[in-house]
Design a protein around this motif. Sequence first.
Motif, PDB file in Angstrom:
ATOM      1  N   MET A   1      14.571 -22.332  16.005  1.00 25.87           N
ATOM      2  CA  MET A   1      13.739 -21.972  17.140  1.00 25.87           C
ATOM      3  C   MET A   1      12.560 -22.935  17.286  1.00 25.87           C
ATOM      4  SD  MET A   1      13.347 -19.844  19.619  1.00 25.87           S
ATOM      5  CE  MET A   1      12.453 -18.605  20.433  1.00 25.87           C
ATOM      6  N   SER A   2      12.003 -23.386  16.166  1.00 23.58           N
ATOM      7  CA  SER A   2      10.842 -24.275  16.267  1.00 23.58           C
ATOM      8  C   SER A   2      11.219 -25.615  16.899  1.00 23.58           C
ATOM      9  CB  SER A   2      10.189 -24.476  14.909  1.00 23.58           C
ATOM     10  OG  SER A   2      11.080 -25.122  14.028  1.00 23.58           O
ATOM     11  N   ALA A   3      12.448 -26.086  16.685  1.00 26.47           N
ATOM     12  CA  ALA A   3      12.883 -27.326  17.340  1.00 26.47           C
ATOM     13  C   ALA A   3      12.959 -27.116  18.850  1.00 26.47           C
ATOM     14  CB  ALA A   3      14.238 -27.774  16.792  1.00 26.47           C
ATOM     15  N   MET A  80     -15.694  -8.444  14.313  1.00 28.20           N
ATOM     16  CA  MET A  80     -14.611  -7.568  13.835  1.00 28.20           C
ATOM     17  C   MET A  80     -13.872  -8.204  12.670  1.00 28.20           C
ATOM     18  SD  MET A  80     -13.075  -6.379  17.470  1.00 28.20           S
ATOM     19  CE  MET A  80     -12.649  -4.696  17.174  1.00 28.20           C
ATOM     20  N   PRO A  81     -13.275  -7.369  11.831  1.00 29.19           N
ATOM     21  CA  PRO A  81     -12.446  -7.910  10.741  1.00 29.19           C
ATOM     22  C   PRO A  81     -11.151  -8.513  11.287  1.00 29.19           C
ATOM     23  CG  PRO A  81     -12.397  -5.506  10.736  1.00 29.19           C
ATOM     24  CD  PRO A  81     -13.396  -5.912  11.776  1.00 29.19           C
ATOM     25  N   ALA A  82     -10.563  -9.423  10.520  1.00 33.01           N
ATOM     26  CA  ALA A  82      -9.363 -10.154  10.957  1.00 33.01           C
ATOM     27  C   ALA A  82      -8.220  -9.226  11.383  1.00 33.01           C
ATOM     28  CB  ALA A  82      -8.913 -11.116   9.867  1.00 33.01           C
ATOM     29  N   PRO A  83      -7.914  -8.147  10.650  1.00 31.36           N
ATOM     30  CA  PRO A  83      -6.797  -7.288  11.096  1.00 31.36           C
ATOM     31  C   PRO A  83      -7.033  -6.672  12.481  1.00 31.36           C
ATOM     32  CG  PRO A  83      -7.341  -6.815   8.815  1.00 31.36           C
ATOM     33  CD  PRO A  83      -8.412  -7.728   9.333  1.00 31.36           C
ATOM     34  N   ALA A  84      -8.263  -6.263  12.766  1.00 36.79           N
ATOM     35  CA  ALA A  84      -8.569  -5.686  14.077  1.00 36.79           C
ATOM     36  C   ALA A  84      -8.436  -6.755  15.164  1.00 36.79           C
ATOM     37  CB  ALA A  84      -9.972  -5.091  14.078  1.00 36.79           C
ATOM     38  N   ARG A  85      -8.907  -7.963  14.870  1.00 39.40           N
ATOM     39  CA  ARG A  85      -8.767  -9.059  15.846  1.00 39.40           C
ATOM     40  C   ARG A  85      -7.304  -9.351  16.126  1.00 39.40           C
ATOM     41  NH1 ARG A  85     -12.580 -12.037  12.591  1.00 39.40           N
ATOM     42  NH2 ARG A  85     -10.854 -13.421  12.083  1.00 39.40           N
ATOM     43  N   ARG A  86      -6.488  -9.321  15.077  1.00 38.95           N
ATOM     44  CA  ARG A  86      -5.062  -9.583  15.256  1.00 38.95           C
ATOM     45  C   ARG A  86      -4.422  -8.516  16.131  1.00 38.95           C
ATOM     46  NH1 ARG A  86      -2.192 -11.236  10.139  1.00 38.95           N
ATOM     47  NH2 ARG A  86      -3.148 -13.147  10.804  1.00 38.95           N
ATOM     48  N   ILE A  87      -4.757  -7.266  15.905  1.00 41.01           N
ATOM     49  CA  ILE A  87      -4.211  -6.172  16.709  1.00 41.01           C
ATOM     50  C   ILE A  87      -4.616  -6.343  18.170  1.00 41.01           C
ATOM     51  CG2 ILE A  87      -4.403  -3.682  17.165  1.00 41.01           C
ATOM     52  CD1 ILE A  87      -4.543  -3.343  14.065  1.00 41.01           C
ATOM     53  N   LEU A  88      -5.882  -6.659  18.400  1.00 37.32           N
ATOM     54  CA  LEU A  88      -6.344  -6.869  19.773  1.00 37.32           C
ATOM     55  C   LEU A  88      -5.693  -8.088  20.407  1.00 37.32           C
ATOM     56  CD1 LEU A  88     -10.119  -5.946  19.478  1.00 37.32           C
ATOM     57  CD2 LEU A  88      -8.313  -4.677  20.669  1.00 37.32           C
ATOM     58  N   ALA A  89      -5.455  -9.131  19.633  1.00 34.73           N
ATOM     59  CA  ALA A  89      -4.789 -10.329  20.166  1.00 34.73           C
ATOM     60  C   ALA A  89      -3.353 -10.003  20.574  1.00 34.73           C
ATOM     61  CB  ALA A  89      -4.820 -11.455  19.140  1.00 34.73           C
ATOM     62  N   ALA A 151       2.764 -13.447  20.396  1.00 32.58           N
ATOM     63  CA  ALA A 151       2.614 -12.108  19.810  1.00 32.58           C
ATOM     64  C   ALA A 151       3.431 -11.977  18.532  1.00 32.58           C
ATOM     65  CB  ALA A 151       3.016 -11.041  20.824  1.00 32.58           C
ATOM     66  N   THR A 152       4.653 -12.477  18.537  1.00 34.75           N
ATOM     67  CA  THR A 152       5.471 -12.396  17.318  1.00 34.75           C
ATOM     68  C   THR A 152       4.872 -13.258  16.209  1.00 34.75           C
ATOM     69  OG1 THR A 152       6.982 -14.110  18.123  1.00 34.75           O
ATOM     70  CG2 THR A 152       7.605 -11.826  18.529  1.00 34.75           C
ATOM     71  N   GLY A 153       4.284 -14.397  16.563  1.00 33.74           N
ATOM     72  CA  GLY A 153       3.615 -15.236  15.570  1.00 33.74           C
ATOM     73  C   GLY A 153       2.387 -14.561  14.985  1.00 33.74           C
ATOM     74  N   LEU A 154       1.634 -13.845  15.825  1.00 36.47           N
ATOM     75  CA  LEU A 154       0.463 -13.114  15.344  1.00 36.47           C
ATOM     76  C   LEU A 154       0.877 -11.975  14.411  1.00 36.47           C
ATOM     77  CD1 LEU A 154      -1.557 -12.980  18.675  1.00 36.47           C
ATOM     78  CD2 LEU A 154      -2.381 -13.995  16.539  1.00 36.47           C
ATOM     79  N   VAL A 155       1.923 -11.244  14.802  1.00 36.70           N
ATOM     80  CA  VAL A 155       2.389 -10.116  13.990  1.00 36.70           C
ATOM     81  C   VAL A 155       2.916 -10.600  12.639  1.00 36.70           C
ATOM     82  CG1 VAL A 155       4.156  -8.303  13.826  1.00 36.70           C
ATOM     83  CG2 VAL A 155       2.849  -8.589  15.939  1.00 36.70           C
ATOM     84  N   SER A 156       3.672 -11.688  12.649  1.00 39.02           N
ATOM     85  CA  SER A 156       4.252 -12.194  11.398  1.00 39.02           C
ATOM     86  C   SER A 156       3.252 -12.965  10.545  1.00 39.02           C
ATOM     87  CB  SER A 156       5.446 -13.103  11.712  1.00 39.02           C
ATOM     88  OG  SER A 156       4.995 -14.308  12.307  1.00 39.02           O
ATOM     89  N   GLY A 157       2.099 -13.318  11.126  1.00 39.80           N
ATOM     90  CA  GLY A 157       1.105 -14.086  10.383  1.00 39.80           C
ATOM     91  C   GLY A 157       1.340 -15.590  10.426  1.00 39.80           C
ATOM     92  N   ARG A 158       2.354 -16.038  11.183  1.00 44.66           N
ATOM     93  CA  ARG A 158       2.605 -17.479  11.310  1.00 44.66           C
ATOM     94  C   ARG A 158       1.465 -18.194  12.017  1.00 44.66           C
ATOM     95  NH1 ARG A 158       7.364 -16.051  13.594  1.00 44.66           N
ATOM     96  NH2 ARG A 158       6.735 -17.118  15.483  1.00 44.66           N
ATOM     97  N   ILE A 159       0.803 -17.479  12.948  1.00 43.95           N
ATOM     98  CA  ILE A 159      -0.346 -18.074  13.618  1.00 43.95           C
ATOM     99  C   ILE A 159      -1.555 -17.149  13.472  1.00 43.95           C
ATOM    100  CG2 ILE A 159       1.010 -19.376  15.298  1.00 43.95           C
ATOM    101  CD1 ILE A 159       0.390 -17.310  17.374  1.00 43.95           C
ATOM    102  N   GLN A 160      -2.734 -17.739  13.563  1.00 40.28           N
ATOM    103  CA  GLN A 160      -3.978 -16.975  13.431  1.00 40.28           C
ATOM    104  C   GLN A 160      -4.490 -16.584  14.805  1.00 40.28           C
ATOM    105  OE1 GLN A 160      -6.411 -19.899  11.501  1.00 40.28           O
ATOM    106  NE2 GLN A 160      -6.046 -19.005   9.482  1.00 40.28           N
ATOM    107  N   ASP A 161      -5.349 -15.567  14.806  1.00 39.17           N
ATOM    108  CA  ASP A 161      -6.001 -15.204  16.075  1.00 39.17           C
ATOM    109  C   ASP A 161      -6.972 -16.323  16.447  1.00 39.17           C
ATOM    110  OD1 ASP A 161      -8.961 -14.214  15.402  1.00 39.17           O
ATOM    111  OD2 ASP A 161      -7.629 -13.532  13.802  1.00 39.17           O
ATOM    112  N   ASP A 162      -7.435 -16.305  17.681  1.00 37.78           N
ATOM    113  CA  ASP A 162      -8.264 -17.393  18.196  1.00 37.78           C
ATOM    114  C   ASP A 162      -9.571 -17.575  17.434  1.00 37.78           C
ATOM    115  OD1 ASP A 162      -6.320 -17.845  20.100  1.00 37.78           O
ATOM    116  OD2 ASP A 162      -7.278 -16.565  21.588  1.00 37.78           O
TER     117      ASP A 162
END
Length: 168
Positions: A1-3, A80-89, A151-162
């Motif tokens: 998929m990344s290719a 906000m803490p990182a988990p809350a930011r991720r949920i909002l993202a 969104a899938t990258g944020l949920v899996s932790g592959r990418i960080q919130d802004d």
Amino acid sequence: MSAFLRGLDRVERALIALLSGGALLLACLAMLGRYVIPGLSLDWTFEVIIFATIWATFLAGARSAGMGEHVNVDTLLTLMPAPARRILAVFACLCGVLVGLFLLRSGWIVVDEAFRWDERTTSSLRLPVWIYYLSLPVGAALIVFHLIIRATGLVSGRIQDDIAKHGH
């Protein structure tokens, strides 16, 4: 998929550059025709510039949304803490997907109407207007695609919130 995503990124960037560059060149041609060589004045340059600019804008907007490069109001988020930011993202991505689906559907209705009525521009080119309108559903589909990937990258932790990504 990344290719696939890397390939899509290259195609999107190339299209944005070609459309923007073409619009700029046509604007220079139109200016030359108007002020230097009045006989060169072409009645279709501004409509082609508008077509190219709108397409480039929708492509760039979809790419920006998917990459998290859009403008954020992040004053509260920095506290906000990182988990809350991720949920909002992720929530923001899902809201963006819903808006994108609405724009995709309504944009397609407009394209279909323009196609069925054979609407054309008023210049000597008589371009079909549905080509112009098609930028909305295509851009919206790309926004939906990019936001789902984000969104899938944020949920899996592959990418960080802004906030984490930019180190605020």
